[in-house]
Design a protein around this motif. Structure first.
Motif, PDB file in Angstrom:
ATOM      1  N   VAL A  44       0.842  -1.197   0.000  1.00  0.00           N
ATOM      2  CA  VAL A  44       0.000   0.000   0.000  1.00  0.00           C
ATOM      3  C   VAL A  44       0.877   1.248   0.000  1.00  0.00           C
ATOM      4  O   VAL A  44       0.619   2.210  -0.738  1.00  0.00           O
ATOM      5  CB  VAL A  44      -0.930   0.003   1.227  1.00  0.00           C
ATOM      6  N   ARG A  47       2.431   1.850  -3.414  1.00  0.00           N
ATOM      7  CA  ARG A  47       1.432   2.322  -4.384  1.00  0.00           C
ATOM      8  C   ARG A  47       0.992   3.752  -4.074  1.00  0.00           C
ATOM      9  O   ARG A  47       0.750   4.545  -4.994  1.00  0.00           O
ATOM     10  CB  ARG A  47       0.228   1.376  -4.385  1.00  0.00           C
ATOM     11  N   GLU A  48       0.891   4.085  -2.796  1.00  0.00           N
ATOM     12  CA  GLU A  48       0.502   5.441  -2.419  1.00  0.00           C
ATOM     13  C   GLU A  48       1.585   6.442  -2.801  1.00  0.00           C
ATOM     14  O   GLU A  48       1.285   7.537  -3.298  1.00  0.00           O
ATOM     15  CB  GLU A  48       0.222   5.505  -0.913  1.00  0.00           C
ATOM     16  N   ARG A  51       1.339   6.931  -6.503  1.00  0.00           N
ATOM     17  CA  ARG A  51       0.179   7.767  -6.847  1.00  0.00           C
ATOM     18  C   ARG A  51       0.471   9.240  -6.642  1.00  0.00           C
ATOM     19  O   ARG A  51       0.037  10.088  -7.423  1.00  0.00           O
ATOM     20  CB  ARG A  51      -1.029   7.338  -6.013  1.00  0.00           C
ATOM     21  N   ARG A  52       1.245   9.543  -5.597  1.00  0.00           N
ATOM     22  CA  ARG A  52       1.553  10.935  -5.286  1.00  0.00           C
ATOM     23  C   ARG A  52       2.791  11.452  -6.004  1.00  0.00           C
ATOM     24  O   ARG A  52       3.153  12.625  -5.850  1.00  0.00           O
ATOM     25  CB  ARG A  52       1.772  11.091  -3.778  1.00  0.00           C
ATOM     26  N   LEU A  63       6.227   9.046   3.362  1.00  0.00           N
ATOM     27  CA  LEU A  63       4.809   9.195   3.701  1.00  0.00           C
ATOM     28  C   LEU A  63       4.548   9.355   5.196  1.00  0.00           C
ATOM     29  O   LEU A  63       3.661  10.120   5.588  1.00  0.00           O
ATOM     30  CB  LEU A  63       4.036   7.973   3.196  1.00  0.00           C
ATOM     31  N   ILE A  68       0.404   6.051   5.841  1.00  0.00           N
ATOM     32  CA  ILE A  68       0.436   4.696   5.300  1.00  0.00           C
ATOM     33  C   ILE A  68      -0.750   3.886   5.807  1.00  0.00           C
ATOM     34  O   ILE A  68      -1.431   3.200   5.044  1.00  0.00           O
ATOM     35  CB  ILE A  68       1.764   4.004   5.665  1.00  0.00           C
ATOM     36  N   ALA A  71      -3.994   4.952   4.258  1.00  0.00           N
ATOM     37  CA  ALA A  71      -4.103   4.407   2.898  1.00  0.00           C
ATOM     38  C   ALA A  71      -4.484   2.930   2.939  1.00  0.00           C
ATOM     39  O   ALA A  71      -5.272   2.457   2.112  1.00  0.00           O
ATOM     40  CB  ALA A  71      -2.785   4.599   2.147  1.00  0.00           C
ATOM     41  N   ASP A  74      -8.149   2.852   3.620  1.00  0.00           N
ATOM     42  CA  ASP A  74      -8.899   3.320   2.448  1.00  0.00           C
ATOM     43  C   ASP A  74      -8.905   2.291   1.330  1.00  0.00           C
ATOM     44  O   ASP A  74      -9.894   2.174   0.593  1.00  0.00           O
ATOM     45  CB  ASP A  74      -8.303   4.634   1.932  1.00  0.00           C
ATOM     46  N   ARG A  75      -7.809   1.554   1.190  1.00  0.00           N
ATOM     47  CA  ARG A  75      -7.710   0.567   0.116  1.00  0.00           C
ATOM     48  C   ARG A  75      -8.243  -0.812   0.534  1.00  0.00           C
ATOM     49  O   ARG A  75      -8.166  -1.763  -0.230  1.00  0.00           O
ATOM     50  CB  ARG A  75      -6.254   0.439  -0.359  1.00  0.00           C
TER      51      ARG A  75
END
Length: 236
Positions: A44, A47-48, A51-52, A63, A68, A71, A74-75
């Motif tokens: 995660v 990937r976060e 994405r950013r 992060l 983390i 995220a 959320d995922r």
């Protein structure tokens, strides 16, 4: 605790997950792989960061733990039943294959050393047992921190060369001497990081049974644990 717990700890490539899964199947328990959740959090984070548009190689610094874990929530990172045990799902899809990538492996040790991440993972493992689920759980601090009152604790080990050979075989590669030496060195570095971290270091519980599997085949090591678990749970 409500459900029964067999705790299997040990260093990287000691065969914890495969052994725990086979023991769980033999006992009729569910297999919980704590490493899947730590790897899931790491995936995660990567990937976060992607994405950013941030650095993917140092996700803890990039992060921060709170972002983390947000995220991960959320995922929808979670463990879902796969029949014998529980597998990691992310965004509603099985994630086990992605969790074993080199990118995740390179950063999971740093993620797993973060106290709030460990508590996030541990709370989910404990919730399953409180709900009455009988489990075989593998990791590095299961018998010392996560389930210190486990019914049976096993600390699984093997020689560095044996562990390196198993890890290389998992990748479908030939175990050439130079590959064995390099893999053994990498495992030694991971062992050092895991055993010297200030939070939940890798170490056997005082009441754990030590099992060196260097010269044992898979069926023998599974039978060793099952034979010691059955009398315990027959008495419950």
């Amino acid at each position: 605790m409500s459900g029964g717990v067999v705790a299997i700890d040990g260093p990287s490539a000691s065969g914890k997950s495969s052994t725990a899964r086979a023991v769980a199947e033999a006992l009729g328990f569910a297999h919980l792989d704590s490493g899947s959740l730590y790897r899931g959090v790491t995936l995660v984070a990567i990937r976060e960061a992607t994405r950013r548009g941030l650095d993917q190689t140092r996700v803890v610094d990039t992060l921060g733990p709170e972002a983390i874990l947000r995220a991960a929530e959320d995922r929808g990172l979670m463990l879902q039943s796969d029949g014998v045990g529980f597998a990691a799902y992310l965004e509603g899809e099985p994630a086990e294959e992605a969790l074993r990538s080199a990118e995740v492996t390179a950063q999971v040790s740093a993620i797993a050393a973060i106290p709030v991440v460990r508590e996030w993972v541990n709370s989910r493992l404990r919730a399953m047992v409180r709900a009455g689920q009988d489990v075989v759980v593998d990791g590095r601090d299961i018998g010392t921190v996560v389930f210190p009152d486990a019914d049976l604790k096993v600390f699984l080990t093997a020689s560095p060369q044996a562990r390196a050979g198993r890890r290389i075989s998992q990748r479908g590669l030939a175990a050439h001497p130079e590959h064995l030496d390099a893999e053994a060195a990498a495992l030694a570095a991971r062992d050092h990081a895991d055993s010297t971290r200030p939070v939940a270091p890798l170490k056997p519980a005082r009441d754990a049974i030590h099992l060196d599997t260097t010269s044992m085949d898979f069926a023998e090591q599974v039978r060793f644990i099952v034979d010691r678990a059955l009398p315990i749970f027959d008495r419950r």
